[in-house]
Design a protein around this motif. Structure first.
Motif, short mmCIF file in Angstrom:
data_model
loop_
_atom_site.label_atom_id
_atom_site.label_comp_id
_atom_site.label_asym_id
_atom_site.label_seq_id
_atom_site.Cartn_x
_atom_site.Cartn_y
_atom_site.Cartn_z
N SER A 1 1.08 4.51 -2.70
CA SER A 1 0.52 5.79 -2.27
C SER A 1 1.23 6.98 -2.90
CB SER A 1 0.59 5.90 -0.74
OG SER A 1 1.95 5.96 -0.35
N ASN A 2 2.35 6.74 -3.58
CA ASN A 2 3.03 7.86 -4.24
C ASN A 2 2.27 8.24 -5.50
OD1 ASN A 2 5.04 7.14 -2.44
ND2 ASN A 2 5.93 5.79 -3.95
N GLU A 3 2.61 9.43 -6.00
CA GLU A 3 2.03 9.81 -7.28
C GLU A 3 2.53 8.86 -8.36
OE1 GLU A 3 2.32 13.99 -8.45
OE2 GLU A 3 1.37 14.40 -6.52
N GLU A 4 3.83 8.57 -8.31
CA GLU A 4 4.35 7.54 -9.20
C GLU A 4 4.46 6.25 -8.39
OE1 GLU A 4 7.26 6.96 -12.83
OE2 GLU A 4 7.52 8.75 -11.63
N PRO A 5 3.51 5.36 -8.54
CA PRO A 5 3.47 4.21 -7.65
C PRO A 5 4.66 3.26 -7.84
CG PRO A 5 1.73 4.07 -9.30
CD PRO A 5 2.45 5.36 -9.53
N VAL A 6 5.09 2.66 -6.74
CA VAL A 6 6.12 1.63 -6.77
C VAL A 6 5.44 0.31 -6.49
CG1 VAL A 6 8.21 0.78 -5.68
CG2 VAL A 6 7.87 3.23 -5.94
N SER A 7 5.55 -0.61 -7.40
CA SER A 7 4.85 -1.87 -7.22
C SER A 7 5.70 -2.84 -6.42
CB SER A 7 4.49 -2.40 -8.61
OG SER A 7 4.50 -3.78 -8.61
N ILE A 8 5.21 -3.23 -5.26
CA ILE A 8 5.93 -4.16 -4.38
C ILE A 8 5.02 -5.36 -4.16
CG2 ILE A 8 7.07 -4.42 -2.15
CD1 ILE A 8 7.13 -1.27 -2.12
N PRO A 9 5.19 -6.40 -4.93
CA PRO A 9 4.21 -7.47 -4.91
C PRO A 9 4.32 -8.35 -3.67
CG PRO A 9 5.93 -7.99 -6.48
CD PRO A 9 6.24 -6.63 -5.94
N LEU A 10 3.46 -8.12 -2.71
CA LEU A 10 3.39 -9.01 -1.56
C LEU A 10 1.98 -9.00 -1.01
CD1 LEU A 10 3.46 -6.77 0.92
CD2 LEU A 10 5.89 -6.90 0.52
N HIS A 11 1.67 -10.00 -0.23
CA HIS A 11 0.30 -10.17 0.28
C HIS A 11 0.39 -10.96 1.57
CE1 HIS A 11 -3.87 -11.29 0.57
NE2 HIS A 11 -4.18 -10.61 -0.52
N ALA A 12 -0.45 -10.60 2.54
CA ALA A 12 -0.37 -11.27 3.84
C ALA A 12 -1.30 -12.48 3.91
CB ALA A 12 -0.75 -10.27 4.93
N CYS A 13 -0.93 -13.44 4.71
CA CYS A 13 -1.80 -14.56 5.05
C CYS A 13 -1.82 -14.68 6.57
CB CYS A 13 -1.25 -15.87 4.50
SG CYS A 13 -1.49 -16.10 2.76
N GLU A 14 -2.93 -15.16 7.10
CA GLU A 14 -2.96 -15.41 8.53
C GLU A 14 -2.00 -16.56 8.84
OE1 GLU A 14 -6.94 -15.51 10.36
OE2 GLU A 14 -7.67 -14.61 8.50
N GLU B 1 0.82 -1.22 0.00
CA GLU B 1 0.00 0.00 0.00
C GLU B 1 0.85 1.26 0.00
OE1 GLU B 1 -2.33 -1.23 3.53
OE2 GLU B 1 -3.76 0.16 2.64
N LEU B 2 1.90 1.22 0.82
CA LEU B 2 2.76 2.40 0.91
C LEU B 2 3.39 2.66 -0.46
CD1 LEU B 2 4.05 4.57 2.62
CD2 LEU B 2 5.83 2.97 3.26
#
Lengths: 887, 500
Positions: A250-263, A246-247
């Motif tokens: 949030s920039n005007e020029e987004p930085v794609s950081i591919p990750l996702h949480a699991c319980e 998400e962070l």
């Protein structure tokens, strides 16, 4: 603007602090009253006060950088770091991961002494159990690699396992691996100790401060906007853990950081009646999907279940955070597995089932490095539940990266730039992490492919090839055929084969290779990265001459193999460049170079030049532009016949020498770019075809090719062909720390080309002083293809009984009827372990063995490819081959 | 829905049966592993395991408990469960749930797009803001305006509990905010102390947003991206159904053929269904007479043809779809300003018998219902669900789901103290099969919508077949389905009656 407002609103709503503010809006809230003013500027701002952020701060400050601010939205070490199970394990699948964990282990061990903060570090060792022979092979492979980098470990019998742990049921075990120096430690305390050391070194730490977004100007970080004001900075480090995605956006020029949480769940118990000793080793039972460590006299046990529960798909959500609760039904399979492994624990009292989300990435490797779109924007996140083990090492490499521009080890496997924007879809990530999390304890066999998130990018021929039996693999989101299953084969069995031994597609690939050698094959290679570089004046040539080591000032139509090197002479990319006209060049590089190469070119091109750089890998183009998205590779001695019949043009070497590029017509389609090279050393041609002609040209080639025995082939055939001819591949064999001099490619470096180029001085020095490692080909001698374990990559190489390096890739050569491994030979001094110069003589005069899962096989070392493989007549201007033979 | 694509029921079944293959299917040599893109029917080999079926069905699930943050006003809503199953690629349905932060009230919306997802996306992201602003008091609006003027942070308007998802409109939101601001400025000019009534707010918000969508594309826009997006939004369409719940006051606004129903349990325990909306389509007599009233008598025969508005559109109220709202001249003028309609995938045509536009409106029908203790749940869903299941079926299925979920025996509280006891209890729970059932009423409804045969019986093979359909065929057998089930807190509703 509006979106900014919305996101601020959402962010504030979701941070717990905001609720206080919301409820007591009229009065001044406690948090507001105590607010501190942030400094107006700093050199580096780090976001995230977990183990990653503190480790980066610690290492930066140790390297002498002082002007650093670390921001944490809550309290230090209160996120995943706080709930981490605290197991430090060095038994990893990648060497770079092993090294990071080893460094972390050494760092944490002395941290208490350094800072005076208790970290709870106890060297317990860990034991990895194998319930099956395949698992034991997997452990043996790890064991061999741990030993050569100096981490003690050994394969032990079930009986020995029982001696190491009091409650273990060992009846269904076939063996285990013992890593005695692994440890347990309190990760929150480690983070606090790192923070305290960093702050003593001058790092300023602010908690309860949220980063809203990063400010960017002209593609460069200029500052950070927080909820407490702005900070100007040159470097920003995103260590926001599960919120890094998400962070980044949030920039005007987004930085794609591919990750996702699991319980992620683990169980805490009360102490046993006779409390467990605090040096009881940690048990990992991957086949049972669980880990067990001692915890305050009782146990801590968790695992990686088959049916993970992804969370925070839609971003940070306070409701989901508050709703995180124990799910005993979900935990039942892991609990049952635990009680099978330790039946005596039945009466042990439950204390708590902890639910702490962990972050996962699309390929189970962590994410570090600089963003390809914003200079000065660094990332360290996505630890796949190994944050504690990697924290120290990863922080060190990232700090080196920021300070020196490059880390001291090759970290391409972990580089953010291995991903493109296409991996940032939430749906893709949600589906992929559901596959990745169980994979942590699944058996990792050679050549496995992910099943989720597939068919994202496909060539226009996909359906045609699929209908002909293509089996697919994925690279950078692109589907590529592995091999083609003949109609009479049983497909299901093939799809499911998981083995460390000879795979069942052996015969299929053999017939494809044979066809390449004797007739002609067609391989769809559309996934390769293709750029066009054009300029109005001569800038294109000037820039390329500076960026590439070979001489590109060749006549129009010629193709040059060349490396794109960094200052140290290491390969940033390995490509083939065709000169299309005086001012335009066509560049072909490996599939996974798309983001990295683009970023590198953009970074080093003059900013205000008239240069046009275009990614034509899969671009749809209109009439005015060249489209080169579909690439067909025609391999084999009869390729020339097929093409000349289709084009009515003479294709003989006199008219179309090797490493030449021409536009011609193929069938009805005009303007097909034909290049006389195949990426395999076999004779043949690459065809670059505008997308709308792709199907037509393919059909024509197959129709005309019939009488020459044409057939489809896949990447496995290509791989076997290139490896047996000693062709190195960037990303597997070559990386940013290997130079052309080290892999016998001096001829591709033109030190005297009349102008300076990147890496020139480093290469000149190597030429004068010699190299410290040498790319070598090994042909396995006493290896039985049918019965012995197959090599993969990462196998230790022994010379005269001494460890000299690791393999980087391997394949079975159907021509030599032997396995071929490629790898680097070093010359470690017997006394000091220091690296010494490796001469050709040193390589040639050794007796070699390759260690495959603890079993050593004799190997013959070669510095040049086997000449008998080049069956076709050599020509005078056969640069591709003469190049290989070197000088 | 648009372009019109639906097969008569009997033919659907015939093709599906052929797909399911009753033993006389392809030779084993031709069989292929399950995949998604193939267009050849012979290519299927149905291999989805029950776990895979569950995984596909559950992929879009979400469940939220409404937290009692503000303890003064007891919440009438306990929890909502939602899910979505796509048939179109990409999916054209949207859903959203948000709470108004300046007024009390929860909003639930279902948006069913057609001719692309652009309009549904835009409406789902923007409509709630219009409603929330309409409900604000004069004083709050003044604060908002003041903040804007002085470039200060705005008061938060909404909290999204379920955001419609990846926004493609980030670049144009400043324009959207400007238009929202114009709207509240006009509201300010009305000088109403307490803001609009909920009914008025819903009525105005629907129409205002639709007219903003229509005006945005007519206004000259500099930026290419903004221009194209506005065009895509205006030239695609979306029906919308939303509920606003504040205390015991339930308002439902509907334009099009999404539907909202209440599940009611009488004192004698019997369940019944209370529809809160009427579908706006050719089967609705009131709609037919409205249309006839609004257009000259000469068009009586042509307004509805083949059960569609002007022979093209199933719903007769919707957002967007300016093809059915604007005059021909206006359409020509706008499109002639150099849009690449083909690249934007815009469905451009003029229906025959197009004489007296507008034919289509986004004006909603608003119903009010005062919640009673016997009102147990609200189901909002797109027509993809209602095509497959009747109102009573839906209530019956949710009730069945609730009783199943309620049968959580053996219970986990009090929690067993040691590992062995815990394990045996968990195994008992597993054996009783409770855990395998759906954990989300919306999923349960979708499972039955696509997996039930014509007698309403669940057929696992049918379910697997429906989920195995390749992308290009899926839309012929089912529509996008989006369902949100809202559970009411009967106790707090009861309590509020006692206070009265």
């Amino acid at each position: 603007m509006f979106y900014r407002f919305l996101s601020i609103i959402q962010r504030q709503r979701t941070s717990p602090r905001w609720q206080t503010w919301c409820l007591s809006r009229s009065s001044v809230s406690a948090a507001e009253a105590h607010s501190v003013t942030l400094p107006a500027q700093a050199q580096v701002v780090i976001c995230g006060g977990g183990i990653m952020g503190t480790s980066v701060a610690y290492h930066l400050s140790r390297m002498g950088w002082k002007d650093i601010i670390l921001l944490e939205q809550g309290r230090l070490a209160a996120g995943s770091t706080r709930f981490c199970a605290g197991i430090l394990s060095t038994a990893r699948h990648l060497t770079i991961e092993q090294k990071m964990a080893d460094y972390s282990n050494k760092l944490y061990q002395q941290l208490e002494q350094e800072t005076g903060i208790q970290t709870g570090y106890i060297r317990t060792g860990s034991v990895f159990l194998a319930q099956t022979q395949d698992r034991l092979i997997s452990l043996k492979r790890i064991n061999s690699r741990l030993n050569v980098i100096g981490i003690p470990s050994e394969i032990i019998s079930p009986k020995k396992v029982a001696e190491l742990h009091p409650f273990l049921n060992v009846h269904n075990l076939v063996g285990a691996m013992h890593v005695p120096e692994d440890a347990v430690v309190s990760s929150a305390d480690v983070a606090l100790a790192l923070a305290s050391a960093a702050s003593q070194n001058g790092v300023q730490i602010y908690d309860r401060t949220s980063v809203l977004h990063v400010m960017v100007k002209k593609g460069q970080v200029t500052g950070v906007e927080t909820d407490k004001g702005q900070i100007e900075c040159q470097y920003f480090v995103n260590c926001a853990g599960q919120w890094a995605y998400e962070l980044g956006l949030s920039n005007e020029e987004p930085v794609s950081i591919p990750l996702h949480a699991c319980e992620h769940f683990y169980l805490l118990t009360r102490p046993l009646e006779t409390p467990l000793q605090n040096n009881t080793p940690t048990i990992v039972d991957p086949d049972g999907r669980i880990y067990i460590r001692n915890w305050q006299g009782g146990i801590l046990s968790g695992g990686f279940e088959k049916n993970p529960k992804p969370i925070f798909t839609e971003g940070k959500n306070q409701l989901e955070i508050q709703n995180l609760q124990e799910d005993w039904d979900h935990f039942e399979p892991l609990l049952s597995s635990l009680l099978r492994r330790m039946p005596e624990l039945e009466t042990l009292e439950i204390m708590k089932l902890v639910n702490c989300p962990e972050t996962f990435t699309p390929d189970m490797r962590c994410i570090m490095g600089e963003s390809p779109v914003i200079r000065g924007y660094f990332v360290l996140a996505g630890m796949n539940s190994a944050g504690l083990s990697f924290g120290g090492g990863a922080g060190k490499y990232l700090a080196e990266w920021i300070v020196h521009g490059y880390p001291s080890e090759n970290v391409w496997e972990l580089d953010l730039k291995r991903f493109g924007a296409l991996q940032s879809s939430r749906t893709f990530l949600r589906h992929r992490v559901m596959e990745v999390m169980p994979l942590i304890y699944d058996l990792k066999v050679p050549r496995w492919d992910f099943q989720t998130g597939r068919q994202l990018r496909t060539s226009p021929l996909y359906d045609r090839l699929d209908a002909q039996g293509a089996r697919w693999m994925e690279k950078h989101g692109f589907e590529r055929p592995k091999y083609f299953v003949p109609p009479d084969k049983d497909l299901l069995a093939l799809e499911q084969s998981k083995t460390f031994y000879k795979p069942d597609w052996f015969d299929i690939v053999e017939s494809e290779v044979k066809c390449c050698k004797e007739a002609v094959c067609v391989i769809d290679m559309s996934s390769f990265t293709k750029f066009e570089i054009t300029s109005i004046g001569d800038q294109a040539l000037e820039v390329l001459q500076f960026l590439f080591s070979n001489d590109l000032d060749v006549p129009v139509g010629h193709i040059v193999h060349t490396g794109m090197l960094n200052e140290a002479g290491g390969y940033e990319n390995d490509c083939s460049i065709a000169r299309l006209s005086k001012r335009s060049f066509f560049m072909i590089s490996p599939t996974d170079q798309q983001v990295h190469c683009w970023a590198w070119l953009r970074k080093h091109m003059p900013e205000d030049s008239s240069l046009v750089l275009e990614d034509v890998t899969w671009k749809y183009t209109g009439e005015s532009l060249r489209a080169a998205d579909t690439a067909l590779n025609l391999i084999g001695p009869r390729a020339v016949d097929v093409l000349s019949e289709l084009s009515y043009a003479p294709m003989t070497p006199d008219h179309f020498p090797t490493l030449f590029c021409k536009e011609m017509s193929v069938g009805y389609a005009n303007g097909i770019r034909v290049m006389s090279m195949t990426h395999t050393g076999e004779p043949g041609f690459m065809l670059y075809i505008p997308i709308e002609y792709a199907l037509h040209v393919y059909n024509e080639v197959m129709n005309v090719g019939q009488k020459y025995g044409i057939r489809n082939a896949g990447y496995y055939a290509l791989r076997s062909l290139r490896i047996e001819k000693f062709f190195a591949f960037w990303g597997q064999d070559l990386n940013t720390l290997t130079t052309p001099m080290e892999c016998g490619r001096e001829s591709r470096v033109k030190l005297e080309k009349g102008m300076d180029f990147m890496g020139h001085d480093a290469l000149l020095q190597q030429k004068q002083n010699g190299v410290y490692k040498r790319f070598t080909m090994f042909i396995l001698e006493d290896h039985d293809t049918d019965l012995d374990l197959w090599p993969w990559w990462g196998e230790p190489i022994y010379r005269n009984g001494q460890y000299v390096g690791q393999t980087t890739s391997s394949a079975y050569s159907y021509t030599l009827e032997r396995h071929v491994c490629l790898g680097f030979v070093h010359n470690f001094s017997k006394d000091t372990g220091e690296e010494q110069v490796v001469t050709a003589d040193f390589v040639n005069r050794g007796e070699y063995e390759i260690d495959i899962a603890g079993c050593r096989f004799q190997a013959k070392a070669k510095l040049y490819p086997v000449t008998s493989l080049f069956t076709h007549k050599r020509r005078k201007d056969d640069v591709e081959l003469s190049d290989l033979h070197g000088k | 829905m648009w372009p019109p694509l639906s097969l008569p029921g009997c033919r659907r079944l015939a093709v599906l049966d052929a797909l399911l293959g009753s033993g006389d299917g392809a030779e084993s040599g031709d069989e292929k592993a399950y995949r998604h893109t193939s267009t050849e029917e012979e290519d299927f080999h149905l291999q989805l395991s029950p776990e895979q079926v569950n995984a596909v069905l559950r992929a879009g699930e979400s469940t939220y408990k409404i937290l009692d943050l503000d303890s003064k006003v007891p919440r009438s809503v306990l929890q909502f469960e939602s899910n979505q199953l796509a048939a179109n690629s990409p999916v054209e349905d949207r859903r959203g749930v948000a709470s108004c932060l300046q007024t009390s009230g929860l909003m639930f919306g279902i948006f069913d797009g057609h001719g692309g997802h652009a309009c549904a996306q835009a409406v789902s992201e923007r409509l709630f803001y219009y409603v929330a602003v309409s409900l604000m008091s004069h004083q709050t609006l003044e604060q908002m305006e003041g903040a804007m003027e002085n470039m200060k942070p705005l008061l938060p308007i909404l909290q999204w509990l379920k955001h419609p998802g990846d926004s493609i409109y980030k670049d144009v939101t400043s324009v959207h905010l400007d238009h929202l601001r114009v709207y509240w400025q006009e509201l300010l000019d009305l000088h109403m102390e307490m803001g609009l009534s909920i009914e008025e707010a819903l009525m105005y918000s629907f129409q205002r947003l639709d007219s903003d969508i229509s005006l945005e594309v007519q206004a000259p826009l500099e930026d290419e991206v903004t221009k194209n997006l506005s065009l895509q939004v205006a030239f695609s369409g979306a029906t919308a159904c939303m509920a606003h719940i504040s205390g015991v006051h339930l308002h439902v606004a509907n334009a099009g053929d999404c539907r909202a129903i209440l599940g009611v349990q009488e004192d004698n325990g019997m369940w019944s269904c209370l529809p809160l909306t009427r579908d706006h389509n050719a089967w609705n007599e009131a709609e037919l007479s409205r249309l006839k009233r609004e257009h000259p008598e000469s068009e009586n025969r042509t307004i509805i043809m083949d059960d569609r508005l002007l022979g093209v559109l199933m719903p007769c109220r919707a957002f967007g779809d300016v093809q059915l709202k604007w005059s021909k001249e206006l359409q020509r003028n706008v499109l002639e300003r150099g849009f690449d309609t083909e690249a934007l995938n815009i469905y451009q045509f003029t229906p025959s018998h197009y004489y007296t536009p507008p034919y289509l409106t986004a004006k909603p029908e608003v119903t009010y219902h005062r919640l009673r203790p016997q009102d147990k749940f609200l189901v909002l869903a797109s027509d993809g669900l209602w095509d497959m299941l009747g109102n009573e079926d839906v209530v019956r299925l949710v009730v069945g789901y609730l009783s199943e979920a309620g049968r959580h025996k053996p219970d986990l509280t009090p929690r067993p103290t040691n590992l062995g006891l815990m394990q045996s209890l968990l195994l008992q729970r597993k054996a009783s099969g409770l855990h395998a059932a759906d954990q989300n009423a919306a999923t349960h409804l979708i499972r039955h919508a696509i997996g039930s045969n014509e007698y309403g019986e669940m057929e696992p093979e049918r379910l697997a077949a429906m989920l195995t359909l390749p992308e290009d065929l899926a839309r012929m057998y089912r529509d996008d389905i989006t369902v949100t089930v809202v559970y009411f807190n009967s106790q707090s509703i009861d309590a509020s009656y006692k206070v009265d």
